[in-house]
Each structure stands twice: as C-alpha cells, then as structure tokens.
Design an enzyme around this catalytic site. Sequence first.
Site, PDB file in Angstrom:
ATOM      1  N   HIS A 216       2.553   6.047 -36.369  1.00 31.71           N
ATOM      2  CA  HIS A 216       3.655   6.797 -36.640  1.00 31.71           C
ATOM      3  C   HIS A 216       4.920   5.878 -36.772  1.00 31.71           C
ATOM      4  O   HIS A 216       5.564   5.740 -35.655  1.00 31.71           O
ATOM      5  CB  HIS A 216       3.932   7.957 -35.679  1.00 31.71           C
ATOM      6  N   CYS A 249      13.514  12.609 -35.145  1.00 33.98           N
ATOM      7  CA  CYS A 249      13.369  13.126 -34.161  1.00 33.98           C
ATOM      8  C   CYS A 249      14.792  13.740 -33.793  1.00 33.98           C
ATOM      9  O   CYS A 249      15.639  13.197 -33.462  1.00 33.98           O
ATOM     10  CB  CYS A 249      12.999  12.398 -32.980  1.00 33.98           C
TER      11      CYS A 249
END
Length: 317
Positions: A216, A249
């Site tokens: 990722h 995030c």
Amino acid sequence: MTNTARAARTSEIDVLVSEVGPRDGLQSVDRTMPTAVKGRWISALADAGLREIEVGSFVSPKLLPQMADAADVVAGAMTIPNLKVLALVPNVIGAKNAVAAGARSLTMPVSASRAHSQSNIGMTPEQAVQQVAAIVDLRAGTPDLRLEVGISTAFGCTMEGPIDEDWVIELALAAAEKGADSVGLSDTTGHANPTQVRRLFTRLRSELGERSGGAHLHNTRGQGLANVVAALDVGVTTFDSSQAGLGGCPYAPGASGNIVTEDLVYLLESMGLRTGVDLEALIEARSIITEGLPGEDLYGQVAEAGLPKGFRYARHR
C-alpha cells in the site's frame, strides 16, 4: 460492461490491483458520497475489471461519518459476481459488524508508529496485535473468514519520523503468528523510497514466504510508481491504489496522495504485466465520483493525457 472488460475479467493476471478508493479515498473526503452513488461506483469499478475492492470501514460513525453506511455498501457489493469485497476493521468489534454485514475478507491496520497507532485506532501496536488474535478467533463461527493485516507507517511517520525496520518485521511476524492470513506493508505517510521498499519487502518475503502480503504505497512526494517498480523487482504482486488518487490517512497529518489506480494500471500494462483491467472503462468510472462529490479534486496523468496511440494491453502482446 464492455466486451473488453468481460474479456479482462476472465483472463489470467500477473499483478492484482486492489482498489481502495471507496474506503481509503472516501474516508479522507470531508463530504459523504450518497450510498446509492457508492454502489454504482463500485459496480463500475468491477465492470472495468477490478477484481478486489475495499468498499468500506467498520468504525464508529462519530469518527468517520463517511463510513456510516458500510454495512449497506458491503451488502450491495457482495452481489457483484467475481468480486472480492474487502472491509477494513480497526478491532474485533468492527470485525463482528463486518461479518454480520456479510463481509468475509477483512483488512486490519497495525501501525508500527506508536503515535499513529494511538491516533488511528486508539491503542498501542501490541494491543492491535492482540486484536488480530481476537478477530482470528471469529473463525470458530465463520470458517471462511480471511484476515489481511497491513503494517501501517512501515516506512516512516509524519509524527515520529523514521521507523525502525527491525520493529516493522517484528510486528509483521507477530501478526502472522496470531493467525493473519497475510501481512503487507503500508507507506501510510508517503515516506518510502525505492531502495527502502526493496529492502523491507525482501525481508518480509524472506520471513513470511507465501503469507507476505501486498504493498500500500502513497504518492505524497512523487515516489509512488517508482516504489511500485521497486516492489515488483522483489516479487510483490498485489498493490493498493485509489481511483483518481482520492484519499490518504485522516489520522496522520500530511498523509495525502494514494497512488492513482488509472496510472498504476497503465504502468503495469505498459510493462507487459496483465492486470485484467480495461483502462477506458476505468477512466469512464471517474464521472461517478464527480456526480457523488461535485467539485472534488481528481488526480491522474493517464486520465488527463489519454492513452497513447498504438497502446496495447499486455494480454494482446
């Protein structure tokens, strides 16, 4: 579904592109995409040939209202043929809710950064590993349940800076020992460089073998696709990405810039690696994001420039 997409769906692939936009992308957007639009977007992504999509996160709606409809989204996605539906869970409570909604493939972040772990899931890395064990115990009633763990901030953290690589591998081994089916590495904050990616994934694969998971990677500092090539060099064959580069995030300051799915697919196909994805259909799916989130910034070089004259998919070479 286009004829090209149907053919792509049934063909063998060399690299799996795992789409995380409906989860990672949308949870970082202040607004909420309507549930019906999410469903159509996920269907369009699947029709374009994406075989694995992370469709939602089972967290408190007070923390992430964008994910409040996760159960409905999972239920809808589970009706799409030949699609592996992933649901992110931060703990065993989220896992139970995801399983009740019909999800059988779960992903869980275990952060190597203590500061990020507290910010992201409200517990220490060691406590997160114990949650992995508790989720694995759910297999007693759901034997087909699969859990994939991603070691977040594996390459660096915006709050702590560099992360000790021995600690990253130690955490990965601990998660595997608790029963995770696979453990991958996440560049949550866009710190990674190609040399680091090769080194850490080489170690991970050496330690975990077939249970070593995918990558990722973020493009926060323009290193995303270079890091993909580095991971390919050491045998990684699964990569997360987000359509139009949505996401990051929300619990790590400055952690923007997921790899753009369209650009990733183009990179892989141009290198002769089959993804099973129809780029034209994939680019068309961007219009659904615009419908659900009017005015949202969309990224991607391939969508802007188009496919070059004479482009051929890897399967046709």
